[in-house]
Design a protein around this motif. Structure first.
Motif, PDB file in Angstrom:
ATOM      1  N   SER A  45      41.960  28.799  48.144  1.00 53.73           N
ATOM      2  CA  SER A  45      41.965  29.671  46.963  1.00 53.73           C
ATOM      3  C   SER A  45      43.215  29.448  46.115  1.00 53.73           C
ATOM      4  O   SER A  45      43.150  29.420  44.881  1.00 53.73           O
ATOM      5  CB  SER A  45      41.872  31.146  47.390  1.00 53.73           C
ATOM      6  N   LEU A  46      44.380  29.289  46.798  1.00 47.03           N
ATOM      7  CA  LEU A  46      45.616  29.018  46.046  1.00 47.03           C
ATOM      8  C   LEU A  46      45.558  27.649  45.369  1.00 47.03           C
ATOM      9  O   LEU A  46      46.002  27.474  44.225  1.00 47.03           O
ATOM     10  CB  LEU A  46      46.824  29.088  46.980  1.00 47.03           C
ATOM     11  N   LYS A  47      45.016  26.666  46.076  1.00 47.45           N
ATOM     12  CA  LYS A  47      44.894  25.319  45.494  1.00 47.45           C
ATOM     13  C   LYS A  47      43.966  25.341  44.278  1.00 47.45           C
ATOM     14  O   LYS A  47      44.232  24.700  43.255  1.00 47.45           O
ATOM     15  CB  LYS A  47      44.356  24.346  46.542  1.00 47.45           C
ATOM     16  N   ALA A  48      42.848  26.074  44.380  1.00 51.90           N
ATOM     17  CA  ALA A  48      41.914  26.169  43.258  1.00 51.90           C
ATOM     18  C   ALA A  48      42.583  26.822  42.052  1.00 51.90           C
ATOM     19  O   ALA A  48      42.379  26.401  40.906  1.00 51.90           O
ATOM     20  CB  ALA A  48      40.674  26.958  43.673  1.00 51.90           C
ATOM     21  N   LEU A  49      43.400  27.869  42.294  1.00 53.78           N
ATOM     22  CA  LEU A  49      44.103  28.526  41.190  1.00 53.78           C
ATOM     23  C   LEU A  49      45.127  27.577  40.574  1.00 53.78           C
ATOM     24  O   LEU A  49      45.292  27.531  39.354  1.00 53.78           O
ATOM     25  CB  LEU A  49      44.790  29.797  41.696  1.00 53.78           C
ATOM     26  N   ASN A  50      45.814  26.813  41.393  1.00 58.63           N
ATOM     27  CA  ASN A  50      46.815  25.861  40.888  1.00 58.63           C
ATOM     28  C   ASN A  50      46.169  24.754  40.059  1.00 58.63           C
ATOM     29  O   ASN A  50      46.783  24.221  39.140  1.00 58.63           O
ATOM     30  CB  ASN A  50      47.577  25.242  42.061  1.00 58.63           C
ATOM     31  N   ASP A  51      44.912  24.426  40.369  1.00 60.84           N
ATOM     32  CA  ASP A  51      44.197  23.359  39.650  1.00 60.84           C
ATOM     33  C   ASP A  51      43.526  23.856  38.377  1.00 60.84           C
ATOM     34  O   ASP A  51      42.902  23.059  37.666  1.00 60.84           O
ATOM     35  CB  ASP A  51      43.143  22.720  40.561  1.00 60.84           C
ATOM     36  N   ALA A  52      43.595  25.158  38.105  1.00 63.84           N
ATOM     37  CA  ALA A  52      42.945  25.705  36.909  1.00 63.84           C
ATOM     38  C   ALA A  52      43.540  25.087  35.650  1.00 63.84           C
ATOM     39  O   ALA A  52      44.755  24.893  35.546  1.00 63.84           O
ATOM     40  CB  ALA A  52      43.104  27.227  36.872  1.00 63.84           C
ATOM     41  N   LYS A  53      42.671  24.763  34.684  1.00 66.28           N
ATOM     42  CA  LYS A  53      43.091  24.125  33.444  1.00 66.28           C
ATOM     43  C   LYS A  53      42.860  24.990  32.210  1.00 66.28           C
ATOM     44  O   LYS A  53      43.343  24.653  31.133  1.00 66.28           O
ATOM     45  CB  LYS A  53      42.347  22.794  33.255  1.00 66.28           C
ATOM     46  N   THR A  54      42.132  26.080  32.350  1.00 65.30           N
ATOM     47  CA  THR A  54      41.851  26.966  31.220  1.00 65.30           C
ATOM     48  C   THR A  54      41.996  28.416  31.648  1.00 65.30           C
ATOM     49  O   THR A  54      42.065  28.730  32.852  1.00 65.30           O
ATOM     50  CB  THR A  54      40.430  26.738  30.682  1.00 65.30           C
ATOM     51  N   VAL A  55      42.018  29.305  30.666  1.00 61.66           N
ATOM     52  CA  VAL A  55      42.102  30.745  30.949  1.00 61.66           C
ATOM     53  C   VAL A  55      40.869  31.193  31.725  1.00 61.66           C
ATOM     54  O   VAL A  55      40.961  31.999  32.668  1.00 61.66           O
ATOM     55  CB  VAL A  55      42.239  31.536  29.634  1.00 61.66           C
ATOM     56  N   GLN A  56      39.681  30.697  31.359  1.00 59.79           N
ATOM     57  CA  GLN A  56      38.454  31.079  32.052  1.00 59.79           C
ATOM     58  C   GLN A  56      38.492  30.675  33.524  1.00 59.79           C
ATOM     59  O   GLN A  56      38.019  31.422  34.405  1.00 59.79           O
ATOM     60  CB  GLN A  56      37.239  30.431  31.368  1.00 59.79           C
ATOM     61  N   GLU A  57      39.066  29.516  33.816  1.00 53.50           N
ATOM     62  CA  GLU A  57      39.180  29.091  35.210  1.00 53.50           C
ATOM     63  C   GLU A  57      40.140  29.982  35.979  1.00 53.50           C
ATOM     64  O   GLU A  57      39.935  30.246  37.172  1.00 53.50           O
ATOM     65  CB  GLU A  57      39.630  27.637  35.263  1.00 53.50           C
ATOM     66  N   ILE A  58      41.197  30.473  35.320  1.00 53.42           N
ATOM     67  CA  ILE A  58      42.120  31.414  35.985  1.00 53.42           C
ATOM     68  C   ILE A  58      41.381  32.700  36.327  1.00 53.42           C
ATOM     69  O   ILE A  58      41.498  33.235  37.452  1.00 53.42           O
ATOM     70  CB  ILE A  58      43.337  31.698  35.090  1.00 53.42           C
ATOM     71  N   PHE A  59      40.597  33.231  35.357  1.00 54.46           N
ATOM     72  CA  PHE A  59      39.820  34.448  35.624  1.00 54.46           C
ATOM     73  C   PHE A  59      38.890  34.251  36.820  1.00 54.46           C
ATOM     74  O   PHE A  59      38.702  35.159  37.638  1.00 54.46           O
ATOM     75  CB  PHE A  59      38.998  34.826  34.391  1.00 54.46           C
ATOM     76  N   ALA A  60      38.302  33.059  36.925  1.00 54.80           N
ATOM     77  CA  ALA A  60      37.315  32.808  37.974  1.00 54.80           C
ATOM     78  C   ALA A  60      37.955  32.665  39.351  1.00 54.80           C
ATOM     79  O   ALA A  60      37.300  32.913  40.370  1.00 54.80           O
ATOM     80  CB  ALA A  60      36.501  31.558  37.636  1.00 54.80           C
ATOM     81  N   ASN A 118      49.032  42.781  38.325  1.00 58.14           N
ATOM     82  CA  ASN A 118      47.943  43.535  37.693  1.00 58.14           C
ATOM     83  C   ASN A 118      48.151  43.656  36.182  1.00 58.14           C
ATOM     84  O   ASN A 118      47.207  43.496  35.390  1.00 58.14           O
ATOM     85  CB  ASN A 118      47.833  44.923  38.329  1.00 58.14           C
ATOM     86  N   ASN A 119      49.398  43.967  35.782  1.00 57.82           N
ATOM     87  CA  ASN A 119      49.682  44.086  34.345  1.00 57.82           C
ATOM     88  C   ASN A 119      49.517  42.733  33.633  1.00 57.82           C
ATOM     89  O   ASN A 119      49.006  42.668  32.506  1.00 57.82           O
ATOM     90  CB  ASN A 119      51.099  44.611  34.137  1.00 57.82           C
ATOM     91  N   CYS A 120      49.966  41.681  34.292  1.00 49.30           N
ATOM     92  CA  CYS A 120      49.839  40.340  33.712  1.00 49.30           C
ATOM     93  C   CYS A 120      48.358  39.966  33.568  1.00 49.30           C
ATOM     94  O   CYS A 120      47.945  39.372  32.561  1.00 49.30           O
ATOM     95  CB  CYS A 120      50.560  39.324  34.593  1.00 49.30           C
ATOM     96  N   PHE A 121      47.549  40.320  34.546  1.00 51.41           N
ATOM     97  CA  PHE A 121      46.111  40.050  34.482  1.00 51.41           C
ATOM     98  C   PHE A 121      45.475  40.827  33.321  1.00 51.41           C
ATOM     99  O   PHE A 121      44.626  40.299  32.576  1.00 51.41           O
ATOM    100  CB  PHE A 121      45.451  40.425  35.812  1.00 51.41           C
ATOM    101  N   CYS A 122      45.886  42.090  33.158  1.00 53.07           N
ATOM    102  CA  CYS A 122      45.346  42.910  32.058  1.00 53.07           C
ATOM    103  C   CYS A 122      45.730  42.308  30.701  1.00 53.07           C
ATOM    104  O   CYS A 122      44.901  42.255  29.773  1.00 53.07           O
ATOM    105  CB  CYS A 122      45.879  44.342  32.165  1.00 53.07           C
TER     106      CYS A 122
END
Length: 719
Positions: free
Chosen positions: A581-596, A495-499
């Protein structure tokens, strides 16, 4: 007869016996007969004419030869009058046509050319040409001179003399060449006459001036000219003449291997090289230098440019047509980092397994494939006087068969797993040749590039393998002696890392809010966003993966995350939503994709809910600012102090946090300069200059700047 009998007089009896002649009378009769014959006759003809024996005529001619200046030639006696007659005939013929060939005269008078050349020119006004093929008169020379002058004076472009000779077929080439030389020397015609005879060519001055003017305009326009092109332009084949012409017209130009070039051209080329290096970092020299430049020409320009440009001097040349700076080399090497890291991970994993499972060093050594091969090939049995684990001698033969089977299985496993060593030069080359950016590189340039990045990749491989090995070993040791984090603590960290990621992203957007979205230069925001993704973003991703696998390891590599995904996929009761969901997060290439994608990954994969309200964000922000203040107080060096000071100034002046590395300090300062005090901006800029100078090797005391940066008030927030 009595006088003859008394030997008082010597008489010669005629051949018909009718009369006698004295020697004196015979000589007179013979000469008269020769004159009557036209001045040229043979001894036989004279003997018949005089009526005496051949020998007596020959003696008479020999007696009068010197007195009468007779010439004996090819059985003929010739008088001087006959030679005058021939000269008169030649003169008459030359007066008619201006020129008469020796061959024609020789044929008409049955005399050789050498004889005519020797005796005729001195007896008449006719002259013989240099080639000794004919006679001509002064009038002929004047007429030919007028004809040649008229032909050449009207020329406005190069005129080939073969057309002149085709029209005036009987004009002597040597005479024409001499006439042209005299006309040019006396400036009666203006131009240049090259070669001789039918292949001669006349270049009028007006044409040469136009050519010279065109050459000068081209040289002034481009700043360089090829030596062969210059020689063609000024109509010369001599390098010495071309050098002299350039020295007279362009004394400041420099002579290289195949070109003349100006200092201005070298300066323009240097500027273009610097711009290309700054923009693309990889420069194709073919696109910079003219195609006609030789390697030595390019080498000279680069040497001159590098002497006054550190940017060019620091760049590296590959082959003879490519130039790269350190950033391009790093980008090239970075393409191989994932593969190198993966191999290092495999190598480190194998070492860790060996260390964890071995009972002692000797046992591990005997299981090594290389040792097994050596023992099998040499026929040695695995026994020894020491006893212990190696004392099974009765089944040696059977064990060898088992060992071979085991080696075959290990070979198959290695092929499936792929190579685990550092990348070879062939592998690097094969990869580069598939990349659009490097596929057009020549073999020599490609090999030079490989020679530089191969040691870098090998060093990274060794470092990564050692670090992973050490960290895993340390993690295992820590796992034995330290307390495991509770699930609640892990969720709190996520949670802190996300903030933090949200706060940093907002700060980045706010910092560049005045930058036009359509602007062509988005380098700064893009690089800062990538840096945020690689640091805080990947910390968040690793934390989510660690929680989903009940692991305490948060420094996960891509290979380790793939292993976790594999374990989730192979679980007995696999939840498709968790894996996806974990695979999609691992494939994220930008900060916006991580948020999504992070919310679903936490929900389905880690079994938690993201909590990032305003209150939590404010708490995280205050804690982060306080940590930076404490770190600033104990910062040991100027780069660290400068980085922390700029971060705190930004937070203080804008009420936003921003995450960046030290190299972005000038960019951040420029963006927020309007919000800072003038003194703060000056101190930051001076400190940045000192950092750069120290990096270049200059020794400058940084203590005053460290103290000045720490002395600013960072306790008052803008909000």
């Amino acid at each position: 007869m009595k006088l003859k009998e008394m030997n008082l007089v010597e008489l010669i009896h005629s051949s018909n016996g009718k009369f006698y002649l004295t020697h004196q009378k015979l000589r007179s009769e013979v000469f008269d007969a020769l004159v009557n014959a036209g001045g040229r006759s043979t001894i036989g003809d004279l003997a018949d004419e005089v009526g005496v024996n051949y020998d007596h005529v020959e003696e008479a001619l020999a007696a009068i030869k010197e007195e009468k200046k007779l010439i004996f030639y090819l059985g003929n006696f010739i008088t001087q009058e006959y030679l005058d007659f021939i000269a008169g005939e030649v003169f008459a013929m030359t007066n008619v046509s201006g020129f008469v060939s020796i061959a024609k005269v020789s044929q008409e008078f049955d005399l050789s050319g050498e004889f005519l050349i020797e005796h005729v020119p001195s007896r008449c006004a006719a002259m013989i040409n240099n080639q000794k093929t004919g006679f001509y008169t002064e009038a002929y020379i004047r007429r030919t001179s007028v004809t040649v002058r008229a032909y050449l004076s009207a020329a406005t472009k190069p005129l080939h003399m073969k057309h002149f000779y085709a029209k005036y077929k009987f004009i002597d080439e040597t005479i024409v060449d001499k006439i042209v030389d005299d006309l040019i020397k006396t400036k009666r015609i203006k131009g240049k006459y090259l070669n001789r005879g039918h292949i001669a060519c006349f270049f009028p001055s007006i044409y040469l001036e136009e050519q010279t003017k065109a050459i000068k305009m081209k040289i002034e326009s481009y700043g360089y000219i090829k030596l062969d092109e210059l020689k063609h332009g000024i109509d010369t084949t001599s390098d010495k003449e071309a050098n002299r012409w350039m020295k007279e017209n362009f004394p400041d130009f420099i002579k290289t291997d195949t070109h003349f070039m100006s200092l201005g051209f070298i300066e323009r080329t240097k500027t273009e090289l610097e711009q290309n290096i700054q923009q693309t970092h990889l420069v194709d020299l073919f696109s910079i230098f003219p195609e006609a430049f030789s390697e030595k020409d390019v080498e000279y320009v680069l040497r001159s440019a590098s002497s006054s440009s550190s940017l060019i001097n620091d760049a590296k040349i590959f082959g003879s047509t490519w130039m790269m700076d350190d950033q391009a080399l790093e980008e090239c090497a970075a393409m191989f980092y994932p593969a190198v890291d993966e191999r290092a991970e495999k190598a480190a994993s194998k070492k860790i397994v060996t260390i964890i499972t071995e009972d002692d060093f000797v046992k591990v050594d005997k299981k090594s494939p290389s040792i097994a091969k050596a023992e099998v090939s040499s026929g040695k049995e695995k026994g020894g006087a020491a006893g212990g684990r190696g004392a099974r001698e009765v089944k040696t033969k059977g064990k060898n068969k088992k060992q071979k089977k085991k080696e075959a299985q290990e070979s198959i496993v290695q092929k499936k797993e792929g190579d685990t060593g550092a990348l070879t030069e062939d592998e690097i080359k094969e990869f580069l040749q598939k990349e659009e950016k490097y596929e057009i590189m020549e073999e020599e340039a490609l090999q030079d590039l490989i020679d530089i990045i191969s040691p870098k990749l090998a060093e990274r491989y060794q470092t990564q393998a050692a670090n992973i090995f050490t960290s895993k070993q340390q993690a295992q040791n820590d796992a034995k002696g330290q307390r495991k984090k509770t699930r609640k603590e892990q969720e709190e960290y996520i949670n802190n890392c996300f903030c933090k990621l949200q706060l940093f992203e907002k700060g980045l957007v706010h910092l560049f809010k005045e930058v036009d979205e359509g602007a062509t230069d988005q380098t700064g925001p893009t690089q800062l966003s990538k840096y945020l993704f690689k640091t805080v973003g990947m910390d968040l991703v690793n934390a989510v993966f660690a929680l989903s696998s009940d692991s305490q390891e948060t420094t996960l590599t891509p290979a380790m995350r793939q292993k976790i995904l594999k374990s989730v996929e192979d679980a007995d009761r696999v939840d498709p939503a968790a894996f996806e969901s974990l695979k999609a997060l691992n494939d994220a290439k930008t900060v916006q994709e991580i948020f999504a994608k992070v919310a679903d990954a936490c929900d389905y994969g880690a079994g938690m809910m993201i909590k990032a309200g305003n209150k939590r964000q404010e708490t995280v922000k205050k804690a982060h600012v306080e940590d930076m203040r404490k770190a600033l107080e104990t910062a040991p060096d100027l780069p660290t102090t400068l980085h922390l000071a700029v971060s705190l100034m930004h937070a203080q002046s804008s009420a936003f946090l921003i995450h960046f590395s030290g190299k972005f300090v000038p960019l951040i300062t420029e963006q927020m300069a309007a919000l800072l005090q003038k003194e703060q901006v000056e101190v930051i800029n001076e400190a940045q200059e000192i950092v750069v100078k120290n990096l270049r090797g200059e020794e400058i005391d940084t203590t005053p700047f460290i103290e000045k940066l720490k002395s600013f008030d960072y306790t008052t927030d803008a909000n």
